[in-house]
Design an enzyme around this catalytic site. Structure first.
Site, PDB file in Angstrom:
ATOM      1  CG  HIS A  24      -6.819 -30.990 -29.290  1.00  0.00           C
ATOM      2  ND1 HIS A  24      -6.078 -31.074 -30.450  1.00  0.00           N
ATOM      3  CD2 HIS A  24      -6.629 -32.172 -28.649  1.00  0.00           C
ATOM      4  CE1 HIS A  24      -5.470 -32.250 -30.512  1.00  0.00           C
ATOM      5  NE2 HIS A  24      -5.785 -32.939 -29.437  1.00  0.00           N
ATOM      6  CD  GLU A  89     -10.676 -31.165 -30.114  1.00  0.00           C
ATOM      7  OE1 GLU A  89     -10.751 -29.920 -29.920  1.00  0.00           O
ATOM      8  OE2 GLU A  89     -10.068 -31.691 -31.067  1.00  0.00           O
ATOM      9  CG  HIS A 127      -3.007 -30.234 -31.670  1.00  0.00           C
ATOM     10  ND1 HIS A 127      -4.103 -30.095 -32.489  1.00  0.00           N
ATOM     11  CD2 HIS A 127      -2.246 -31.218 -32.218  1.00  0.00           C
ATOM     12  CE1 HIS A 127      -3.997 -30.970 -33.493  1.00  0.00           C
ATOM     13  NE2 HIS A 127      -2.892 -31.661 -33.352  1.00  0.00           N
ATOM     14  CG  ASP A 137      -5.342 -26.868 -31.089  1.00  0.00           C
ATOM     15  OD1 ASP A 137      -4.443 -26.983 -31.932  1.00  0.00           O
ATOM     16  OD2 ASP A 137      -6.064 -27.825 -30.733  1.00  0.00           O
TER      17      ASP A 137
HETATM   18 ZN   LIG Z   1      -5.991 -29.548 -31.894  1.00  0.00          ZN
END
Ligand SMILES: [Zn+2]
Length: 213
Positions: A24, A89, A127, A137
Site C-alpha cells: 500500500h 504501508e 492493494h 495503491d
Molecule cells: Zn491500500
C-alpha cells in the site's frame, strides 16, 4: 525496527496463515501521521508494517495476527484477504517516486516475510490488484519490475492471444488472479499498473503482459 502496537487487529479466521503480502501507500503527509491513524481505535484500520521514506520500519501488528488493511476484494478467487495476508504501508502520497532507502528496506523485509511464511513471488500483490476500481495503491510510481527482478514479486509475462478482445483479456486477467466481477475498463487500468502504468488508450496486444501465475 521499532514497534508501535496497534489495537486494530484480531485472530486470523479459519486458522489461515499468510500466503500473500499486500503493498500500500499511505497517501498521508508523514509517516508519523500515518502511524497515529493506523493505531487509532476510531480509525479501525491498521497494517503489519509501515516503511518511512528514510527506510525506517515500524511494526504495528504481529505477523500471526489479522490486520485491517485490505478490506473488500479478492485474489485468485479467494476473499478475506486480511486473514490471508501481511500488509505493508509505504509512506508515499501516491504522486511521486518511492525513495531508494524505502525500497531497500521493503526488499529486506519482503525477503524475510516470504522466507518465514513460504510465500512465493506471485503472492506479493498491490492493494489495487485485489480491489480494482476501489483502490489504486501502490500506484503508477511503484517499481514492480525492480521487485520482480529480485524474485520479490511476479514477473509480468507477455502472452500470445489468438484474438485481442475484451473477453479474452478478461479471462486471462482472471486466470492471473484478478477479481471476476471487475468492469473491463477498470480491469485494463488495474493490470496496466503492474506492467505499463503510463499506457492509456484502447486494449492492445501489449496489454496481455500479466503477472505470471
Ligand atoms: Zn491500500
Amino acid at each position: 525496527m521499532t514497534a508501535r502496537p496497534s489495537p486494530n487487529c484480531g485472530p486470523r479466521r479459519d486458522g489461515l496463515t499468510p500466503s500473500l503480502v499486500v503493498l500500500h501507500y499511505t497517501a498521508m503527509h508523514s509517516a508519523e501521521a500515518a502511524i497515529e491513524r493506523l493505531c487509532d481505535p476510531a480509525a479501525e484500520v491498521s497494517a503489519h508494517y509501515l516503511i518511512s521514506i528514510t527506510g525506517a520500519v515500524t511494526m504495528m501488528v504481529p505477523e500471526d495476527k489479522r490486520a485491517w488493511h485490505a478490506g473488500a476484494g479478492s485474489w485468485r478467487g479467494q476473499d478475506d484477504i486480511n486473514s490471508r495476508s501481511i500488509g505493508i504501508e509505504l509512506d508515499n502520497l501516491g504522486n511521486h517516486p518511492f525513495a531508494e532507502s524505502q525500497m531497500a528496506s521493503l526488499e529486506t523485509l519482503l525477503q524475510a516475510i516470504m522466507t518465514r511464511w513460504g510465500i512465493a513471488a506471485n503472492g506479493v500483490i498491490g492493494h489495487s490488484d485485489m480491489a480494482p476500481g476501489r483502490k489504486i495503491d501502490p500506484g503508477p510510481h511503484f517499481d514492480w519490475a525492480r521487485l520482480a527482478r529480485q524474485g520479490l514479486a511476479a514477473q509480468t509475462v507477455a502472452q500470445s492471444p489468438e484474438t485481442v478482445d475484451e473477453d479474452s483479456f478478461a479471462s486471462r486477467a482472471h486466470a492471473a488472479g484478478y477479481p471476476q466481477d471487475t468492469p473491463f475498463e477498470t480491469l485494463l487500468a488495474t493490470t496496466r499498473l503492474r506492467s505499463a502504468p503510463w499506457r492509456g488508450g484502447p486494449l492492445t496486444h501489449a496489454d496481455y503482459t500479466l503477472p505470471s501465475i
